[in-house]
Each structure stands twice: as structure tokens, then as C-alpha cells.
Design an enzyme around this catalytic site. Structure first.
Site, mmCIF file in Angstrom:
data_model
loop_
_atom_site.group_PDB
_atom_site.id
_atom_site.type_symbol
_atom_site.label_atom_id
_atom_site.label_comp_id
_atom_site.label_asym_id
_atom_site.label_seq_id
_atom_site.Cartn_x
_atom_site.Cartn_y
_atom_site.Cartn_z
ATOM 1 N N ARG A 297 0.832 -1.221 0.000
ATOM 2 C CA ARG A 297 0.000 0.000 0.000
ATOM 3 C C ARG A 297 0.854 1.254 0.000
ATOM 4 O O ARG A 297 0.400 2.319 -0.432
ATOM 5 C CB ARG A 297 -0.994 -0.042 1.169
ATOM 6 N N GLU B 68 7.117 -10.168 15.283
ATOM 7 C CA GLU B 68 6.782 -10.695 16.602
ATOM 8 C C GLU B 68 7.290 -12.137 16.720
ATOM 9 O O GLU B 68 7.905 -12.523 17.709
ATOM 10 C CB GLU B 68 5.265 -10.634 16.797
HETATM 11 P P1 AMP Z 1 5.064 -2.544 11.391
HETATM 12 O O1 AMP Z 1 6.316 -3.015 10.735
HETATM 13 O O2 AMP Z 1 4.654 -3.347 12.572
HETATM 14 O O3 AMP Z 1 5.103 -1.048 11.676
HETATM 15 O O4 AMP Z 1 3.889 -2.783 10.363
HETATM 16 C C1 AMP Z 1 3.715 -1.907 9.298
HETATM 17 C C2 AMP Z 1 3.378 -2.628 8.030
HETATM 18 O O5 AMP Z 1 2.375 -3.613 8.222
HETATM 19 C C3 AMP Z 1 2.839 -1.627 7.034
HETATM 20 O O6 AMP Z 1 3.368 -1.937 5.756
HETATM 21 C C4 AMP Z 1 1.337 -1.820 7.099
HETATM 22 O O7 AMP Z 1 0.788 -1.780 5.797
HETATM 23 C C5 AMP Z 1 1.129 -3.173 7.758
HETATM 24 N N1 AMP Z 1 0.233 -3.113 8.919
HETATM 25 C C6 AMP Z 1 0.588 -3.357 10.208
HETATM 26 N N2 AMP Z 1 -0.455 -3.277 11.027
HETATM 27 C C7 AMP Z 1 -1.511 -2.942 10.265
HETATM 28 C C8 AMP Z 1 -2.902 -2.682 10.526
HETATM 29 N N3 AMP Z 1 -3.426 -2.745 11.767
HETATM 30 N N4 AMP Z 1 -3.698 -2.365 9.476
HETATM 31 C C9 AMP Z 1 -3.192 -2.297 8.236
HETATM 32 N N5 AMP Z 1 -1.913 -2.527 7.924
HETATM 33 C C10 AMP Z 1 -1.064 -2.842 8.915
#
Ligand code: AMP
Length: 176
Positions: free
Chosen positions: A63, A100
Site C-alpha cells: 500500500r 513478533e
Molecule cells: P510494522 O512493521 O509493525 O510497523 O507494520 C507496518 C506494516 O504492516 C505496514 O506496511 C502496514 O501496511 C502493515 N500493517 C501493520 N499493522 C496494520 C494494521 N493494523 N492495518 C493495516 N496494515 C497494517
């Protein structure tokens, strides 16, 4: 007249238990599908960066491609994709990062950015911050100067900002 993002943010929907139990997925597809909502989203994402000297927007699969490519056109700069393994055809740099459970990996073309170029990192959602931090590491390994990072949605409770380097501006349009 397209209004501000506040008029359209109701088009972001929470999908419970996707992609796995316990995750509330922020689904931006209804917002993207609305022409006024999409334009308002881009204006809000671009606003903090107008006047910042940039050569490229770096967008994160997938996205981050939709928002990042449109934002690059809006700001009048190039677009660089950061992709999951096995997608980019030429020589790449790869960066592993912790999930995680287990690890994941992102790639960028080794010649995507010239040393010293100023880039803006873009994704849709900032959750734990692992994805954006890995992209920051990739951009720096390319020799880019990272002017900042822009996300549409920051999930504040997950604390990504506490792990993000203070010297790199991080702008989120919406905080949940
Ligand atoms: P993080 O690495 O944990 O910050 O996760 C970010 C990535 O995972 C981004 O590319 C987001 O598109 C996706 N992502 C993580 N959590 C969500 C969520 N609750 N809703 C939509 N996309 C998420």
C-alpha cells in the site's frame, strides 16, 4: 472542492481479525476508491513536505506503492519501490528485520538512489515500526539522505515513535 481528509476519514474501516486473530486491520481501500477522499489524502500526506528538497519518494510494498507513487507525482519527484523478496529483477540490497515471531526481509535495487540524494519514506500504516526502520536502514545503505518519513496512519499505542531516530522527521496524518 474535495474538502479535507477529516471529511473522508470515515472511509477507513477496521476489519477485525485480519490477517490473523487479534489484529484490527486498517483498510484504506474505500478511501482510495473515493476520488475526493483520495485527493484529500494525498494533499494531507504532501502538506508537511512541500518546500522540502527531495529527489525521490521511497514507497514500501504494497500500500506504500499506491500512496507513495501518487505522492511522488504530487511532489514532482521520482518513485523508488522497496519490495518483498523475489520481486525486484536487478541487483538488490536486502534488509532483514524482526517480526513478533521470526523475521522478514525487504529489498531495494542497489542502483535505485544515488549517494547523497534526498528521499522521503512512505507507507500507509505505522504499527510496531519494524517495516519503516528496515526501510530507513536500506535507504541509508544506498547512501541516501533521508529527509523524513510520511505515513497515513500511526497506531500510537504500539510505540513505534519511541524506536524511531529523533533526527529523522516522522509525520503521520492520522493517529489512532
Ligand atoms: P510494522 O512493521 O509493525 O510497523 O507494520 C507496518 C506494516 O504492516 C505496514 O506496511 C502496514 O501496511 C502493515 N500493517 C501493520 N499493522 C496494520 C494494521 N493494523 N492495518 C493495516 N496494515 C497494517
Amino acid at each position: 472542492m474535495t474538502g479535507t481528509l477529516a471529511d473522508w476519514q470515515h472511509l477507513i474501516r477496521d476489519v477485525p481479525d485480519f490477517p490473523k486473530p487479534g489484529i484490527a486491520f486498517k483498510d484504506i481501500t474505500p478511501l482510495l476508491a473515493n476520488p475526493d477522499g483520495f485527493r484529500a489524502t494525498l494533499r494531507a500526506l504532501a502538506q508537511p513536505w512541500r518546500g522540502t528538497e527531495l529527489e525521490a519518494v521511497v514507497g514500501i510494498e504494497s500500500r506504500g506503492f499506491i500512496l507513495g507513487a501518487a505522492l511522488a507525482a504530487e511532489l514532482g519527484v521520482g518513485f523508488v519501490p522497496v519490495r518483498k523478496p523475489g520481486k525486484l529483477p536487478a541487483a538488490t540490497l536486502k534488509q532483514e528485520y524482526q517480526l513478533e515471531y521470526g523475521t522478514d526481509c525487504l529489498h531495494v535495487h542497489a542502483d535505485a538512489v544515488r549517494p547523497g540524494e534526498r528521499v522521503l519514506l512512505v507507507d500507509d500504516v505505522l504499527a510496531t515500526g519494524g517495516t519503516l526502520l528496515a526501510t530507513l536502514a536500506l535507504a541509508r545503505r544506498l547512501g541516501a539522505r533521508v529527509a523524513g518519513a510520511a505515513v497515513l496512519i500511526e497506531l500510537s499505542a504500539l510505540g513505534a515513535r519511541t524506536r524511531w531516530p529523533r533526527e529523522v522527521p516522522l509525520e503521520s496524518v492520522l493517529k489512532f
